[in-house]
Write a protein that holds these residues in place. Structure first.
Motif, PDB file in Angstrom:
ATOM      1  N   ILE A  57       0.824  -1.204   0.000  1.00  0.00           N
ATOM      2  CA  ILE A  57       0.000   0.000   0.000  1.00  0.00           C
ATOM      3  C   ILE A  57       0.862   1.260   0.000  1.00  0.00           C
ATOM      4  O   ILE A  57       0.526   2.249  -0.658  1.00  0.00           O
ATOM      5  CB  ILE A  57      -1.006   0.000   1.191  1.00  0.00           C
ATOM      6  CG1 ILE A  57      -2.069   1.089   1.025  1.00  0.00           C
ATOM      7  CG2 ILE A  57      -0.284   0.154   2.516  1.00  0.00           C
ATOM      8  CD1 ILE A  57      -3.101   0.785  -0.004  1.00  0.00           C
ATOM      9  N   ALA A  58       1.999   1.227   0.685  1.00  0.00           N
ATOM     10  CA  ALA A  58       2.876   2.400   0.740  1.00  0.00           C
ATOM     11  C   ALA A  58       3.382   2.758  -0.655  1.00  0.00           C
ATOM     12  O   ALA A  58       3.410   3.937  -1.024  1.00  0.00           O
ATOM     13  CB  ALA A  58       4.045   2.141   1.683  1.00  0.00           C
ATOM     14  N   GLY A  59       3.760   1.774  -1.432  1.00  0.00           N
ATOM     15  CA  GLY A  59       4.245   2.021  -2.788  1.00  0.00           C
ATOM     16  C   GLY A  59       3.165   2.547  -3.707  1.00  0.00           C
ATOM     17  O   GLY A  59       3.406   3.432  -4.538  1.00  0.00           O
ATOM     18  N   VAL A  60       1.953   2.032  -3.568  1.00  0.00           N
ATOM     19  CA  VAL A  60       0.837   2.461  -4.412  1.00  0.00           C
ATOM     20  C   VAL A  60       0.428   3.893  -4.071  1.00  0.00           C
ATOM     21  O   VAL A  60       0.208   4.718  -4.968  1.00  0.00           O
ATOM     22  CB  VAL A  60      -0.355   1.487  -4.284  1.00  0.00           C
ATOM     23  CG1 VAL A  60      -1.572   2.009  -5.017  1.00  0.00           C
ATOM     24  CG2 VAL A  60       0.033   0.115  -4.804  1.00  0.00           C
ATOM     25  N   LEU A  61       0.342   4.226  -2.784  1.00  0.00           N
ATOM     26  CA  LEU A  61       0.006   5.595  -2.383  1.00  0.00           C
ATOM     27  C   LEU A  61       1.088   6.579  -2.825  1.00  0.00           C
ATOM     28  O   LEU A  61       0.782   7.699  -3.244  1.00  0.00           O
ATOM     29  CB  LEU A  61      -0.208   5.669  -0.870  1.00  0.00           C
ATOM     30  CG  LEU A  61      -1.481   5.001  -0.350  1.00  0.00           C
ATOM     31  CD1 LEU A  61      -1.467   4.922   1.172  1.00  0.00           C
ATOM     32  CD2 LEU A  61      -2.726   5.722  -0.838  1.00  0.00           C
ATOM     33  N   LYS A  62       2.344   6.172  -2.763  1.00  0.00           N
ATOM     34  CA  LYS A  62       3.452   7.014  -3.218  1.00  0.00           C
ATOM     35  C   LYS A  62       3.369   7.220  -4.733  1.00  0.00           C
ATOM     36  O   LYS A  62       3.521   8.334  -5.237  1.00  0.00           O
ATOM     37  CB  LYS A  62       4.781   6.371  -2.828  1.00  0.00           C
ATOM     38  CG  LYS A  62       6.000   7.119  -3.279  1.00  0.00           C
ATOM     39  CD  LYS A  62       6.223   8.337  -2.445  1.00  0.00           C
ATOM     40  CE  LYS A  62       7.593   8.938  -2.769  1.00  0.00           C
ATOM     41  NZ  LYS A  62       7.792  10.177  -2.075  1.00  0.00           N
ATOM     42  N   CYS A  76      -5.811  12.556   3.036  1.00  0.00           N
ATOM     43  CA  CYS A  76      -6.672  11.770   2.160  1.00  0.00           C
ATOM     44  C   CYS A  76      -6.333  12.083   0.703  1.00  0.00           C
ATOM     45  O   CYS A  76      -6.279  13.246   0.324  1.00  0.00           O
ATOM     46  CB  CYS A  76      -8.143  12.076   2.420  1.00  0.00           C
ATOM     47  SG  CYS A  76      -9.251  11.152   1.325  1.00  0.00           S
ATOM     48  N   PRO A  77      -6.128  11.042  -0.105  1.00  0.00           N
ATOM     49  CA  PRO A  77      -5.831  11.281  -1.516  1.00  0.00           C
ATOM     50  C   PRO A  77      -7.056  11.687  -2.332  1.00  0.00           C
ATOM     51  O   PRO A  77      -6.914  12.119  -3.475  1.00  0.00           O
ATOM     52  CB  PRO A  77      -5.284   9.936  -1.995  1.00  0.00           C
ATOM     53  CG  PRO A  77      -5.830   8.929  -1.054  1.00  0.00           C
ATOM     54  CD  PRO A  77      -6.014   9.635   0.258  1.00  0.00           C
ATOM     55  N   LEU A  78      -8.255  11.603  -1.758  1.00  0.00           N
ATOM     56  CA  LEU A  78      -9.471  11.877  -2.507  1.00  0.00           C
ATOM     57  C   LEU A  78     -10.051  13.268  -2.278  1.00  0.00           C
ATOM     58  O   LEU A  78     -10.966  13.675  -2.983  1.00  0.00           O
ATOM     59  CB  LEU A  78     -10.530  10.822  -2.185  1.00  0.00           C
ATOM     60  CG  LEU A  78     -10.107   9.372  -2.449  1.00  0.00           C
ATOM     61  CD1 LEU A  78     -11.239   8.422  -2.091  1.00  0.00           C
ATOM     62  CD2 LEU A  78      -9.670   9.185  -3.889  1.00  0.00           C
ATOM     63  N   HIS A  79      -9.579  13.982  -1.262  1.00  0.00           N
ATOM     64  CA  HIS A  79     -10.033  15.352  -1.031  1.00  0.00           C
ATOM     65  C   HIS A  79      -8.910  16.157  -0.395  1.00  0.00           C
ATOM     66  O   HIS A  79      -7.939  15.603   0.101  1.00  0.00           O
ATOM     67  CB  HIS A  79     -11.304  15.389  -0.158  1.00  0.00           C
ATOM     68  CG  HIS A  79     -11.082  14.999   1.259  1.00  0.00           C
ATOM     69  ND1 HIS A  79     -11.220  13.713   1.722  1.00  0.00           N
ATOM     70  CD2 HIS A  79     -10.723  15.728   2.335  1.00  0.00           C
ATOM     71  CE1 HIS A  79     -10.970  13.665   3.016  1.00  0.00           C
ATOM     72  NE2 HIS A  79     -10.658  14.880   3.412  1.00  0.00           N
ATOM     73  N   VAL A  80      -9.054  17.476  -0.413  1.00  0.00           N
ATOM     74  CA  VAL A  80      -8.037  18.368   0.148  1.00  0.00           C
ATOM     75  C   VAL A  80      -8.128  18.306   1.666  1.00  0.00           C
ATOM     76  O   VAL A  80      -9.207  18.424   2.241  1.00  0.00           O
ATOM     77  CB  VAL A  80      -8.249  19.817  -0.347  1.00  0.00           C
ATOM     78  CG1 VAL A  80      -7.226  20.750   0.271  1.00  0.00           C
ATOM     79  CG2 VAL A  80      -8.172  19.863  -1.865  1.00  0.00           C
ATOM     80  N   ASP A  81      -6.984  18.102   2.285  1.00  0.00           N
ATOM     81  CA  ASP A  81      -6.900  17.994   3.740  1.00  0.00           C
ATOM     82  C   ASP A  81      -5.993  19.082   4.303  1.00  0.00           C
ATOM     83  O   ASP A  81      -4.860  19.234   3.845  1.00  0.00           O
ATOM     84  CB  ASP A  81      -6.266  16.649   4.133  1.00  0.00           C
ATOM     85  CG  ASP A  81      -7.250  15.594   4.532  1.00  0.00           C
ATOM     86  OD1 ASP A  81      -8.427  15.921   4.727  1.00  0.00           O
ATOM     87  OD2 ASP A  81      -6.836  14.434   4.648  1.00  0.00           O
ATOM     88  N   ASP A  85      -7.804  -1.378  -0.428  1.00  0.00           N
ATOM     89  CA  ASP A  85      -6.478  -1.983  -0.415  1.00  0.00           C
ATOM     90  C   ASP A  85      -5.754  -1.509  -1.670  1.00  0.00           C
ATOM     91  O   ASP A  85      -6.291  -0.719  -2.450  1.00  0.00           O
ATOM     92  CB  ASP A  85      -6.540  -3.508  -0.294  1.00  0.00           C
ATOM     93  CG  ASP A  85      -7.093  -4.207  -1.515  1.00  0.00           C
ATOM     94  OD1 ASP A  85      -7.300  -3.562  -2.563  1.00  0.00           O
ATOM     95  OD2 ASP A  85      -7.317  -5.423  -1.435  1.00  0.00           O
ATOM     96  N   SER A  86      -4.528  -1.981  -1.896  1.00  0.00           N
ATOM     97  CA  SER A  86      -3.733  -1.477  -3.011  1.00  0.00           C
ATOM     98  C   SER A  86      -4.326  -1.840  -4.371  1.00  0.00           C
ATOM     99  O   SER A  86      -4.280  -1.032  -5.305  1.00  0.00           O
ATOM    100  CB  SER A  86      -2.294  -1.984  -2.891  1.00  0.00           C
ATOM    101  OG  SER A  86      -2.255  -3.387  -2.783  1.00  0.00           O
ATOM    102  N   ILE A  87      -4.921  -3.006  -4.510  1.00  0.00           N
ATOM    103  CA  ILE A  87      -5.531  -3.387  -5.787  1.00  0.00           C
ATOM    104  C   ILE A  87      -6.760  -2.520  -6.069  1.00  0.00           C
ATOM    105  O   ILE A  87      -7.009  -2.130  -7.208  1.00  0.00           O
ATOM    106  CB  ILE A  87      -5.895  -4.892  -5.818  1.00  0.00           C
ATOM    107  CG1 ILE A  87      -4.625  -5.747  -5.821  1.00  0.00           C
ATOM    108  CG2 ILE A  87      -6.767  -5.234  -7.015  1.00  0.00           C
ATOM    109  CD1 ILE A  87      -3.806  -5.655  -7.092  1.00  0.00           C
ATOM    110  N   ASP A  88      -7.522  -2.185  -5.043  1.00  0.00           N
ATOM    111  CA  ASP A  88      -8.677  -1.300  -5.223  1.00  0.00           C
ATOM    112  C   ASP A  88      -8.248   0.058  -5.792  1.00  0.00           C
ATOM    113  O   ASP A  88      -8.929   0.619  -6.652  1.00  0.00           O
ATOM    114  CB  ASP A  88      -9.411  -1.076  -3.897  1.00  0.00           C
ATOM    115  CG  ASP A  88     -10.046  -2.335  -3.355  1.00  0.00           C
ATOM    116  OD1 ASP A  88     -10.504  -3.161  -4.160  1.00  0.00           O
ATOM    117  OD2 ASP A  88     -10.082  -2.483  -2.121  1.00  0.00           O
TER     118      ASP A  88
END
Length: 133
Positions: free
Chosen positions: A13-18, A36-41, A65-68
């Motif tokens: 998950i760390a690699g995918v978020l990066k 959050c990667p989906l809205h401004v925080d 999860d990372s596949i999602d």
């Protein structure tokens, strides 16, 4: 006779978020706060867990999860996302058994957090085994 499901690899998950959001996740036990990667925080409202290979946002009420993430970002089905992630992230990660062959079984979860679900009541409908005598 159907074949038993085979283990599928999920990238970390760390690699995918990066890769998708330039978010650094601390490699430690438990949950780490992240924006959050989906809205401004202005303050981190999400967290990621490298052991469980998941992230969730408390504001959006999204858990993936990372596949999602790969499925959503690349607009791919489960098997295509799995192959894409394997090629991109060298297949590193944990092996899991999917709930249904060809489906992740862990997709994006929207709605109230678990434990706070409200049940819809239908008049005149009862569960099997209920006794109305």
């Amino acid at each position: 006779m159907s074949r038993p499901p085979t283990a599928v690899s999920r990238p970390p998950i760390a690699g995918v978020l990066k890769y998708y959001y330039s978010i650094d996740v601390k490699q430690r036990a438990g949950w780490s706060k992240i924006p959050c990667p989906l809205h401004v925080d202005s303050n981190p409202s999400a967290s990621a867990n490298t052991e469980r290979n998941r992230w969730n946002c408390f504001v959006c009420q999204v858990s993936e999860d990372s596949i999602d993430i790969v499925m959503r970002e690349e607009q791919l089905g489960f098997r295509e996302a799995q192959a894409w992630a394997h090629a991109r992230f060298s297949g590193s990660g944990e092996d899991v058994l999917p709930a249904v062959q060809g489906e992740s079984g862990r997709g994006v979860h929207h709605g109230p957090p678990s434990g706070r679900r409200s049940r819809e009541v239908h008049p005149g409908v009862r569960r099997f085994g209920a006794d109305w005598t």
